[in-house]
Write a protein that holds these residues in place. Structure first.
Motif, PDB file in Angstrom:
ATOM      1  N   PRO A 480       5.795  -2.152  -0.133  1.00  0.00           N
ATOM      2  CA  PRO A 480       5.310  -0.988   0.635  1.00  0.00           C
ATOM      3  C   PRO A 480       3.958  -1.274   1.264  1.00  0.00           C
ATOM      4  CG  PRO A 480       5.033  -0.623  -1.725  1.00  0.00           C
ATOM      5  CD  PRO A 480       5.790  -1.912  -1.585  1.00  0.00           C
ATOM      6  N   SER A 481       3.525  -0.369   2.116  1.00  0.00           N
ATOM      7  CA  SER A 481       2.243  -0.551   2.780  1.00  0.00           C
ATOM      8  C   SER A 481       1.115  -0.562   1.758  1.00  0.00           C
ATOM      9  CB  SER A 481       2.002   0.573   3.792  1.00  0.00           C
ATOM     10  OG  SER A 481       2.057   1.831   3.146  1.00  0.00           O
ATOM     11  N   GLU A 482       0.183  -1.499   1.929  1.00  0.00           N
ATOM     12  CA  GLU A 482      -0.898  -1.684   0.975  1.00  0.00           C
ATOM     13  C   GLU A 482      -2.000  -0.653   1.212  1.00  0.00           C
ATOM     14  OE1 GLU A 482      -2.298  -5.644   1.007  1.00  0.00           O
ATOM     15  OE2 GLU A 482      -0.303  -6.553   1.020  1.00  0.00           O
ATOM     16  N   THR A 483      -2.457  -0.039   0.118  1.00  0.00           N
ATOM     17  CA  THR A 483      -3.574   0.895   0.172  1.00  0.00           C
ATOM     18  C   THR A 483      -4.597   0.506  -0.883  1.00  0.00           C
ATOM     19  OG1 THR A 483      -2.434   2.404  -1.341  1.00  0.00           O
ATOM     20  CG2 THR A 483      -2.160   2.805   1.026  1.00  0.00           C
ATOM     21  N   LEU A 484      -5.841   0.896  -0.659  1.00  0.00           N
ATOM     22  CA  LEU A 484      -6.899   0.581  -1.606  1.00  0.00           C
ATOM     23  C   LEU A 484      -6.802   1.472  -2.832  1.00  0.00           C
ATOM     24  CD1 LEU A 484     -10.002   0.188   0.737  1.00  0.00           C
ATOM     25  CD2 LEU A 484      -8.426  -1.565  -0.053  1.00  0.00           C
ATOM     26  N   SER A 485      -7.316   0.972  -3.939  1.00  0.00           N
ATOM     27  CA  SER A 485      -7.399   1.785  -5.146  1.00  0.00           C
ATOM     28  C   SER A 485      -8.502   2.827  -4.987  1.00  0.00           C
ATOM     29  CB  SER A 485      -7.670   0.897  -6.363  1.00  0.00           C
ATOM     30  OG  SER A 485      -8.918   0.233  -6.221  1.00  0.00           O
ATOM     31  N   GLU A 486      -8.478   3.827  -5.841  1.00  0.00           N
ATOM     32  CA  GLU A 486      -9.472   4.889  -5.757  1.00  0.00           C
ATOM     33  C   GLU A 486     -10.873   4.364  -6.020  1.00  0.00           C
ATOM     34  OE1 GLU A 486      -9.285   7.979  -4.794  1.00  0.00           O
ATOM     35  OE2 GLU A 486      -7.165   7.776  -4.281  1.00  0.00           O
ATOM     36  N   ASP A 487     -11.006   3.434  -6.970  1.00  0.00           N
ATOM     37  CA  ASP A 487     -12.329   2.888  -7.278  1.00  0.00           C
ATOM     38  C   ASP A 487     -12.895   2.110  -6.098  1.00  0.00           C
ATOM     39  OD1 ASP A 487     -12.098   4.001  -9.771  1.00  0.00           O
ATOM     40  OD2 ASP A 487     -11.412   2.148 -10.747  1.00  0.00           O
ATOM     41  N   GLU A 488     -12.058   1.265  -5.508  1.00  0.00           N
ATOM     42  CA  GLU A 488     -12.532   0.480  -4.368  1.00  0.00           C
ATOM     43  C   GLU A 488     -12.819   1.368  -3.169  1.00  0.00           C
ATOM     44  OE1 GLU A 488     -11.279  -3.589  -1.911  1.00  0.00           O
ATOM     45  OE2 GLU A 488      -9.921  -2.687  -3.390  1.00  0.00           O
ATOM     46  N   ALA A 489     -11.977   2.397  -2.958  1.00  0.00           N
ATOM     47  CA  ALA A 489     -12.222   3.314  -1.846  1.00  0.00           C
ATOM     48  C   ALA A 489     -13.515   4.087  -2.040  1.00  0.00           C
ATOM     49  CB  ALA A 489     -11.040   4.271  -1.698  1.00  0.00           C
ATOM     50  N   LEU A 492     -16.445   1.984  -1.073  1.00  0.00           N
ATOM     51  CA  LEU A 492     -16.585   1.789   0.366  1.00  0.00           C
ATOM     52  C   LEU A 492     -16.925   3.074   1.114  1.00  0.00           C
ATOM     53  CD1 LEU A 492     -13.682  -0.723   1.096  1.00  0.00           C
ATOM     54  CD2 LEU A 492     -16.123  -1.193   0.904  1.00  0.00           C
ATOM     55  N   GLY A 493     -17.067   4.172   0.385  1.00  0.00           N
ATOM     56  CA  GLY A 493     -17.540   5.395   1.043  1.00  0.00           C
ATOM     57  C   GLY A 493     -16.466   6.413   1.336  1.00  0.00           C
ATOM     58  N   LYS A 494     -15.443   6.511   0.494  1.00  0.00           N
ATOM     59  CA  LYS A 494     -14.443   7.546   0.689  1.00  0.00           C
ATOM     60  C   LYS A 494     -15.096   8.919   0.579  1.00  0.00           C
ATOM     61  CE  LYS A 494     -10.070   9.360  -1.066  1.00  0.00           C
ATOM     62  NZ  LYS A 494      -9.037   9.282  -2.128  1.00  0.00           N
ATOM     63  N   LYS A 495     -14.744   9.801   1.493  1.00  0.00           N
ATOM     64  CA  LYS A 495     -15.399  11.094   1.587  1.00  0.00           C
ATOM     65  C   LYS A 495     -14.594  12.174   0.880  1.00  0.00           C
ATOM     66  CE  LYS A 495     -17.594   9.951   5.990  1.00  0.00           C
ATOM     67  NZ  LYS A 495     -17.800  10.331   7.409  1.00  0.00           N
ATOM     68  N   GLU A 550     -11.368  15.779   9.944  1.00  0.00           N
ATOM     69  CA  GLU A 550     -12.127  14.558  10.223  1.00  0.00           C
ATOM     70  C   GLU A 550     -12.269  13.708   8.967  1.00  0.00           C
ATOM     71  OE1 GLU A 550     -14.587  12.301  13.071  1.00  0.00           O
ATOM     72  OE2 GLU A 550     -13.010  13.812  13.203  1.00  0.00           O
ATOM     73  N   VAL A 551     -12.441  14.364   7.827  1.00  0.00           N
ATOM     74  CA  VAL A 551     -12.533  13.628   6.567  1.00  0.00           C
ATOM     75  C   VAL A 551     -11.218  12.924   6.266  1.00  0.00           C
ATOM     76  CG1 VAL A 551     -12.843  13.868   4.082  1.00  0.00           C
ATOM     77  CG2 VAL A 551     -14.340  15.111   5.646  1.00  0.00           C
ATOM     78  N   GLU A 552     -10.113  13.615   6.457  1.00  0.00           N
ATOM     79  CA  GLU A 552      -8.805  12.997   6.235  1.00  0.00           C
ATOM     80  C   GLU A 552      -8.570  11.857   7.214  1.00  0.00           C
ATOM     81  OE1 GLU A 552      -4.065  14.287   5.959  1.00  0.00           O
ATOM     82  OE2 GLU A 552      -5.606  15.747   6.523  1.00  0.00           O
ATOM     83  N   PHE A 553      -9.025  12.027   8.436  1.00  0.00           N
ATOM     84  CA  PHE A 553      -8.923  10.985   9.454  1.00  0.00           C
ATOM     85  C   PHE A 553      -9.638   9.715   8.995  1.00  0.00           C
ATOM     86  CE2 PHE A 553      -9.866  10.131  14.246  1.00  0.00           C
ATOM     87  CZ  PHE A 553      -9.013   9.055  14.211  1.00  0.00           C
ATOM     88  N   PHE A 554     -10.874   9.862   8.527  1.00  0.00           N
ATOM     89  CA  PHE A 554     -11.649   8.705   8.081  1.00  0.00           C
ATOM     90  C   PHE A 554     -11.049   8.082   6.823  1.00  0.00           C
ATOM     91  CE2 PHE A 554     -15.028   6.956   5.378  1.00  0.00           C
ATOM     92  CZ  PHE A 554     -15.518   5.963   6.215  1.00  0.00           C
ATOM     93  N   LEU A 559      -8.465   3.802   3.594  1.00  0.00           N
ATOM     94  CA  LEU A 559      -7.508   3.425   2.562  1.00  0.00           C
ATOM     95  C   LEU A 559      -6.530   2.352   3.018  1.00  0.00           C
ATOM     96  CD1 LEU A 559      -6.713   6.961   1.078  1.00  0.00           C
ATOM     97  CD2 LEU A 559      -8.027   5.134  -0.003  1.00  0.00           C
ATOM     98  N   ASP A 560      -6.439   2.110   4.306  1.00  0.00           N
ATOM     99  CA  ASP A 560      -5.519   1.096   4.816  1.00  0.00           C
ATOM    100  C   ASP A 560      -6.072  -0.287   4.501  1.00  0.00           C
ATOM    101  OD1 ASP A 560      -3.605  -0.352   6.094  1.00  0.00           O
ATOM    102  OD2 ASP A 560      -4.184   0.221   8.122  1.00  0.00           O
ATOM    103  N   ALA A 561      -5.364  -1.018   3.664  1.00  0.00           N
ATOM    104  CA  ALA A 561      -5.823  -2.362   3.298  1.00  0.00           C
ATOM    105  C   ALA A 561      -5.751  -3.336   4.467  1.00  0.00           C
ATOM    106  CB  ALA A 561      -5.006  -2.896   2.121  1.00  0.00           C
ATOM    107  N   LYS A 562      -4.912  -3.045   5.464  1.00  0.00           N
ATOM    108  CA  LYS A 562      -4.774  -3.910   6.633  1.00  0.00           C
ATOM    109  C   LYS A 562      -5.369  -3.246   7.861  1.00  0.00           C
ATOM    110  CE  LYS A 562      -0.587  -6.150   4.881  1.00  0.00           C
ATOM    111  NZ  LYS A 562       0.835  -6.480   5.151  1.00  0.00           N
ATOM    112  N   ARG A 563      -6.450  -2.511   7.664  1.00  0.00           N
ATOM    113  CA  ARG A 563      -7.088  -1.810   8.777  1.00  0.00           C
ATOM    114  C   ARG A 563      -7.617  -2.813   9.797  1.00  0.00           C
ATOM    115  NH1 ARG A 563     -11.244  -2.212   5.014  1.00  0.00           N
ATOM    116  NH2 ARG A 563     -10.327  -0.628   3.667  1.00  0.00           N
ATOM    117  N   PRO A 564      -7.649  -2.448  11.076  1.00  0.00           N
ATOM    118  CA  PRO A 564      -8.224  -3.353  12.079  1.00  0.00           C
ATOM    119  C   PRO A 564      -9.717  -3.490  11.882  1.00  0.00           C
ATOM    120  CG  PRO A 564      -7.750  -1.219  13.050  1.00  0.00           C
ATOM    121  CD  PRO A 564      -7.165  -1.192  11.658  1.00  0.00           C
TER     122      PRO A 564
END
Length: 686
Positions: A480-489, A492-495, A550-554, A559-564
């Protein structure tokens, strides 16, 4: 004068300053010394590395925030991460997936898949099947499928007519029907128009034109409908579309031309400033060269489209290793393809997640269980060991075996592979998925099939290596599509949406004086801050909802591990053992920010600079003290001029040969060299 003119012809004038002034190398050495001097003497290597890791984390967090703010308004970015666009795109992809599924079931029920074998010997039948699927995907009827039964006529350039012995044939008419009847009608009409001129009588041209249109409509009603070649298209290719240009803008521009069908855009390319490739598809009957010429000089947001004609696919059926005929390989392919079908069906919400509902997976386990004669081999003493426990190599791995085929297993496998190709756009033997294939000029373009059988025998090692390679290359499609863990997110500044809403409320609650508070959103004044808060939640709920969106957008982007992201520079080798404090810090420091206009380096905030101990405005050092600017920054035209001409005191030219300094035609005066004192000192002459 001759020498000066020669210089200006082959290199840009030296008096033109570059866009960004280059910094001398010794400036970076001073910055590194200042960084080390500003650190406390009590800081040891462990603490220094700890501070660097924290700086690196803050630096990456700021990078993500800056990247998000830079691209959040662009269409390609919103389609990947914005909540509204994600919902719309998911609905479109699901509708297209169900359309492809209905087409596959139609072909399955109407015996199109019977006796279909995915090998090179059946290439014409495979192409016919793909074309039939495309015709149905385009909304074609059973009548339109009859166009595949007509032998293809030799085609000329688009829009031209090829003359035959019995009449004229149009490229847009695959049936090759004669138009001699139409020609006679046209000649009759011309005769009626010119007859009056011979007798001195004139006729009203409008009446003749009206009568001609009425006759044309009558002929269309009387003539039986013809099959439409919906699988044939023609297209234009645009090499670079800026990221700020949306698909809707290109569609609105190209829709003005006849025969327009659709637009396809590739994913942005970070190494090319996030430009995208574009394909514009038109109907086969249009003159594509004329359309291409009309689009040549059109600018879209100050960008020239510069389209070219996209050629048709030359080899739609391509072969892979003939080892895929071998029975153990076929059985392994059945196992992997069945897993892939089940995974993609669940991802696309097909068949309600029930594996037994899909007809291609019916009784699939009967072909996954291998049968062996273990008891008979044991009784007859023919069973071979797998090697002893001493670590010796298994001799069976290098033994030669004969390629064994099983037509029943191949038929089951081909049904699975055709399902993957027609429904999910997965080319199994090429280990890839063709993205956005429904928007491309060819909706079912390429397919890879089994090649000829291997000549001679094969080894067991080759079989096992091939199976291992298949599993490795199919792993991205199965996972499945790779996502970051909660700790790593979180690092990195998850809002948090509620925290951001509180910040929004606090920012819009301004105290004017005692017992007087202002809501800048509406300009109203209140006696207490809680009244302002209640007012914003009740009267400006859409703005509060926009903050949460906007928070959900960011967070979707984060969370996308393969983000551009911007292309990263190659990391430096790790420091050697026993390196000093200064060497460790120098090797660990990341690349600093470059001025605007120099690609490849992210922005850097003053807060990040203060984390390293040097004041804002002082640039961080580069590893090894190298300048952050790429070579030849004066642009195209200069090329490798300095290396060819030579440096101060250097010979230049060809290696091992001293340059002739006599000048032109024996002039004893030497050529005067000019050097920018701010340029990097390639030679230690200071």
């Amino acid at each position: 004068d001759y020498d000066r003119g020669r210089r200006e012809r082959f290199s840009p004038p030296r008096h033109i300053s570059p866009q960004h002034k280059r910094m001398r190398r010794d400036c970076f050495c001073a910055s590194l010394q200042e960084f080390l001097l500003n650190m406390e003497d009590s800081v040891d290597e462990t603490e220094a590395v700890k501070r660097y890791n924290q700086y690196k984390l803050d630096f990456r967090r700021q990078q993500l925030q800056d990247f998000f703010l830079q691209h959040k308004e662009q269409e390609w970015f919103r389609s990947k991460y914005h909540p509204d666009d994600i919902t719309a795109r998911k609905a479109e992809s699901l509708a297209a997936l169900k359309t492809r599924l209905s087409v596959f079931l139609f072909l399955l029920d109407n015996n199109w898949l019977d006796n279909m074998s995915l090998d090179m010997d059946h290439a014409p039948a495979i192409i016919k099947l793909l074309d039939a699927a495309v015709i149905k995907m385009e909304g074609g009827t059973d009548l339109d499928l009859q166009v595949l039964e007509v032998p293809a006529a030799p085609t000329a350039s688009v829009g031209e007519l090829s003359a035959g012995g019995g009449g004229e044939k149009s490229q847009g008419d695959p049936s090759g029907g004669s138009v001699s009847g139409h020609s006679s009608e046209m000649n009759r009409s011309r005769t009626e128009e010119t007859t009056g001129g011979d007798t001195g009588e004139t006729k009203d041209s409008d009446k003749v034109r009206t009568r001609r249109k009425e006759r044309g409509k009558e002929r269309e009603k009387e003539a039986p409908p013809k099959p439409r070649p919906l699988h044939l298209t023609t297209s234009l290719f645009i090499r670079g579309i800026p990221p700020e240009v949306s698909k809707e803008e290109i569609t609105a521009l190209c829709r003005r031309y006849p025969g327009f069908l659709r637009v396809a855009l590739s994913d942005p390319q970070p190494e090319r400033r996030f430009f995208r490739r574009c394909w514009v598809t038109f109907d086969r009957s249009v003159n594509i060269k004329e359309t291409c010429w009309n689009l040549q000089n059109i600018r879209l947001r100050d960008c020239e489209l510069a389209p070219v004609v996209n050629r048709d696919l030359c080899r739609r059926v391509r072969s892979v290793n003939g080892l895929t005929h071998h029975k153990p390989v076929v059985r392994n392919d059945i196992r992997l393809s069945a897993r892939l079908v089940h995974s993609l069906d669940q991802r696309g919400e097909l068949w309600a997640g029930q594996m037994e509902t899909n007809p291609v997976l019916k009784n699939i386990t009967d072909y996954l269980i291998e049968e062996v004669s273990a008891e008979e081999e044991e009784l007859t003493g023919a069973s071979g060991g797998n090697g002893d426990d001493t670590g010796t190599k298994d001799p069976a791995s290098s033994s030669e075996v004969t390629v064994e085929t099983d037509e029943k297993l191949l038929k089951v496998l081909d049904r699975l592979l055709l399902y993957l190709r027609l429904v999910h756009s997965v080319d199994y033997y090429n280990f890839c998925e063709y993205p956005a294939e429904d928007e491309m000029p060819h909706r079912c373009g390429l397919i890879h099939v089994r090649g000829p059988l291997p000549v001679g025998k094969i080894t067991a090692a080759e079989v096992s290596e091939h199976q291992r390679m298949c599993e490795e290359r199919l792993a991205p499609l199965l996972s499945p599509s790779e996502t970051l863990s909660e700790d790593e997110a979180a690092k990195l500044g998850k809002k948090d949406p509620e925290q951001e809403v509180e910040k929004f409320l606090s920012a819009n609650t301004q105290e004017l004086s005692k017992d007087k508070w202002l809501c800048p959103l509406s300009g109203k004044k209140f006696k207490a801050p809680e009244f302002v808060r209640k007012h914003i939640l009740n009267k400006h709920g859409e703005k509060v909802a926009a903050v949460r969106q906007e928070v959900e957008f960011f967070n979707n982007f984060l969370l996308d591990a393969k983000r551009p992201a911007l292309p990263e520079n190659k990391p430096l080798p790790p420091p050697a053992q026993g390196a000093t404090h200064t060497e460790i810090l120098t090797s660990c420091l990341p690349l600093p920010a470059a001025p605007p206009g120099v690609p490849g380096f992210p922005a850097q905030s003053p807060q990040q600079q203060s984390l390293l101990g040097y004041p804002p405005g002082v640039r961080p050092p580069m590893p090894g003290g190298a300048p952050p600017y790429p070579p030849n920054q004066f642009g195209a035209g200069r090329g490798n001029y300095d290396n060819f001409r030579g440096h101060l005191g250097g010979g230049g030219g060809f290696p091992g040969k001293q340059r002739n300094n006599r000048g032109v035609r024996g002039d004893p005066r030497s050529i005067i060299e000019y050097r920018d004192l701010d340029a990097p000192d390639d030679l230690d002459f200071f």
